[in-house]
Scaffold this motif. Sequence first.
Motif, short mmCIF file in Angstrom:
data_model
loop_
_atom_site.label_atom_id
_atom_site.label_comp_id
_atom_site.label_asym_id
_atom_site.label_seq_id
_atom_site.Cartn_x
_atom_site.Cartn_y
_atom_site.Cartn_z
N ALA A 8 0.85 -1.19 0.00
CA ALA A 8 0.00 0.00 0.00
C ALA A 8 0.89 1.24 0.00
CB ALA A 8 -0.90 -0.01 1.24
N ILE A 9 0.35 2.31 -0.59
CA ILE A 9 1.09 3.58 -0.65
C ILE A 9 0.15 4.68 -0.16
CG2 ILE A 9 2.30 5.25 -2.13
CD1 ILE A 9 2.75 2.99 -4.17
N LEU A 10 0.60 5.45 0.81
CA LEU A 10 -0.20 6.61 1.22
C LEU A 10 0.70 7.82 1.40
CD1 LEU A 10 -1.34 6.39 4.93
CD2 LEU A 10 -0.15 4.50 3.89
N PRO A 11 0.12 9.02 1.38
CA PRO A 11 0.97 10.20 1.54
C PRO A 11 1.62 10.22 2.92
CG PRO A 11 -1.30 10.82 0.96
CD PRO A 11 -1.30 9.36 1.24
N GLY A 12 2.87 10.66 2.97
CA GLY A 12 3.56 10.77 4.25
C GLY A 12 3.08 11.98 5.05
N ILE A 13 3.64 12.14 6.23
CA ILE A 13 3.20 13.20 7.14
C ILE A 13 3.26 14.56 6.45
CG2 ILE A 13 3.76 14.47 9.26
CD1 ILE A 13 4.75 11.87 10.48
N ARG A 14 4.39 14.84 5.86
CA ARG A 14 4.59 16.17 5.30
C ARG A 14 3.62 16.43 4.14
NH1 ARG A 14 9.70 18.22 1.87
NH2 ARG A 14 9.56 20.43 2.31
N LEU A 15 3.43 15.43 3.29
CA LEU A 15 2.50 15.60 2.16
C LEU A 15 1.07 15.74 2.64
CD1 LEU A 15 3.75 13.16 -0.64
CD2 LEU A 15 3.67 15.65 -0.66
N GLN A 16 0.71 15.01 3.71
CA GLN A 16 -0.65 15.13 4.24
C GLN A 16 -0.88 16.54 4.77
OE1 GLN A 16 -2.41 12.01 6.57
NE2 GLN A 16 -0.99 10.48 5.79
N LEU A 17 0.11 17.07 5.48
CA LEU A 17 -0.03 18.42 6.02
C LEU A 17 -0.14 19.43 4.88
CD1 LEU A 17 2.64 18.36 8.89
CD2 LEU A 17 0.16 18.04 9.08
N ALA A 18 0.68 19.24 3.85
CA ALA A 18 0.65 20.17 2.72
C ALA A 18 -0.69 20.08 1.98
CB ALA A 18 1.81 19.86 1.76
N ALA A 19 -1.22 18.86 1.84
CA ALA A 19 -2.49 18.69 1.13
C ALA A 19 -3.62 19.38 1.89
CB ALA A 19 -2.80 17.20 0.96
N LEU A 20 -3.61 19.26 3.21
CA LEU A 20 -4.64 19.91 4.01
C LEU A 20 -4.54 21.43 3.89
CD1 LEU A 20 -4.63 17.80 7.30
CD2 LEU A 20 -6.58 18.17 5.78
N ALA A 21 -3.32 21.93 3.92
CA ALA A 21 -3.14 23.38 3.84
C ALA A 21 -3.52 23.90 2.45
CB ALA A 21 -1.69 23.75 4.17
N ASN A 22 -3.14 23.15 1.42
CA ASN A 22 -3.41 23.60 0.04
C ASN A 22 -4.90 23.47 -0.31
OD1 ASN A 22 -0.78 24.19 -0.47
ND2 ASN A 22 -0.30 22.18 -1.34
N GLY A 23 -5.56 22.46 0.24
CA GLY A 23 -6.91 22.15 -0.21
C GLY A 23 -8.01 22.77 0.62
N THR A 24 -7.68 23.51 1.66
CA THR A 24 -8.71 24.10 2.51
C THR A 24 -8.39 25.57 2.75
OG1 THR A 24 -7.52 23.66 4.57
CG2 THR A 24 -9.02 21.94 3.81
N GLU A 25 -9.44 26.33 3.07
CA GLU A 25 -9.19 27.73 3.40
C GLU A 25 -8.87 27.87 4.89
OE1 GLU A 25 -12.06 30.60 1.77
OE2 GLU A 25 -11.67 31.72 3.61
#
Length: 326
Positions: A182-199
Amino acid sequence: MAPARRLFSKRRAAKAVSGKHTIVAVDVGNSAAKIAIGQEPPKPEVDDITAFSGGPGQRLRTISLDQSDWTTGVCRWVRQHVAGDDITWWVSTVNRAASQPLQRCVAEQFASFQWHAIDHRAIPMEIEVDFPDRVGIDRLIGAYAASLRFPRPLVIVDAGSAVTIDWVSGGPSDASTFHGGAILPGIRLQLAALANGTEGIEPTFGSSFGSSIEGGSHVAADRQPNIDVQPNIDVLGPGKNTQQAIRRGVMAGICGGIERLAVDYARTSVKTDASGRVPQIVLTGGDAAAISGFLRVEHVLLPGLVCRGLFDLAWRKCQTGCGGLE
Ligand SMILES: Nc1ncnc2c1ncn2[C@@H]1O[C@H](COP(=O)(O)OP(=O)(O)OP(=O)(O)O)[C@@H](O)[C@H]1O
Ligand SMILES: CC(C)(CO)[C@@H](O)C(=O)NCCC(=O)O
Ligand SMILES: [K+]
């Protein structure tokens, strides 16, 4: 310059007598390069693989790819620890945009060198996936390294830019089989995705997490994700503010994923592993230490797994005739 040159030639003379040869293992990921320096087995009769790949002389360093001059940093670090240019570089790369400039830098800075970029055909394991050539070579080398050190079946977790959670079984013969995972986003990518995808969520880069990179150092402090690495009783309950809620979510997602997949993979083990053993979980990667504290299942933490695997492959090749490993 002159004294350095003299030093190199002395060392070359020593090499001719001892027959030792330097191996530099480099694992180029999407966030960082991990580098380790080792030597060919000191004696041909050394048969313990750890004497070569995990011995006290081995040095491991992580260099963040955030730094524009990281390739020079790698070459400088190797220069500091190796006298002479006669080095074989064993390279695992999932990021050719980064490994190509590194190879150019090595070619500029070292008069003679050999460069082995490893691909799946060099891994002595069965690879049971749809497209073996498309599996990240770091996953395969990590799986190989783990299978030499621990009884199978194995769950190998590499917690880097991406978190990979892979399954390796032992067959009736001695060969290990890599079954994918299985492949999932790592900690840093998850944090970046949350910041980029939400106001409503701010970027969370800005402090702490200094020990997350294996081997420490060379990580720009201002790019480190702000997630506590210490497991704390607070994190068992619901997050009471945005930062806590994110921390809860990201860590529970990754750790819960590992715990769940280990159980699921073991259930398939009737088909893929006849031993009936409880799978051993092996954890590596830049975020391994952070994740380890939150995991509720037994596991071992092994920094630099891919570099160890590169040494294992070099050692294996050496057994069938070293000669500078070419
Ligand atoms: N300055 C930084 N840059 C990138 N990652 C950092 C930094 N500081 C800490 N980290 C942590 O290290 C993790 C990356 O780990 P690692 O270096 O093992 O990745 P990688 O091998 O490059 O990743 P992959 O193999 O998935 O491409 C990130 O998720 C992040 O949480
Ligand atoms: C998943 C990563 C990024 C982890 O380093 C790497 O192994 C990769 O780029 N893999 C390619 C896709 C695959 O492994 O199936
Ligand atoms: K990796």
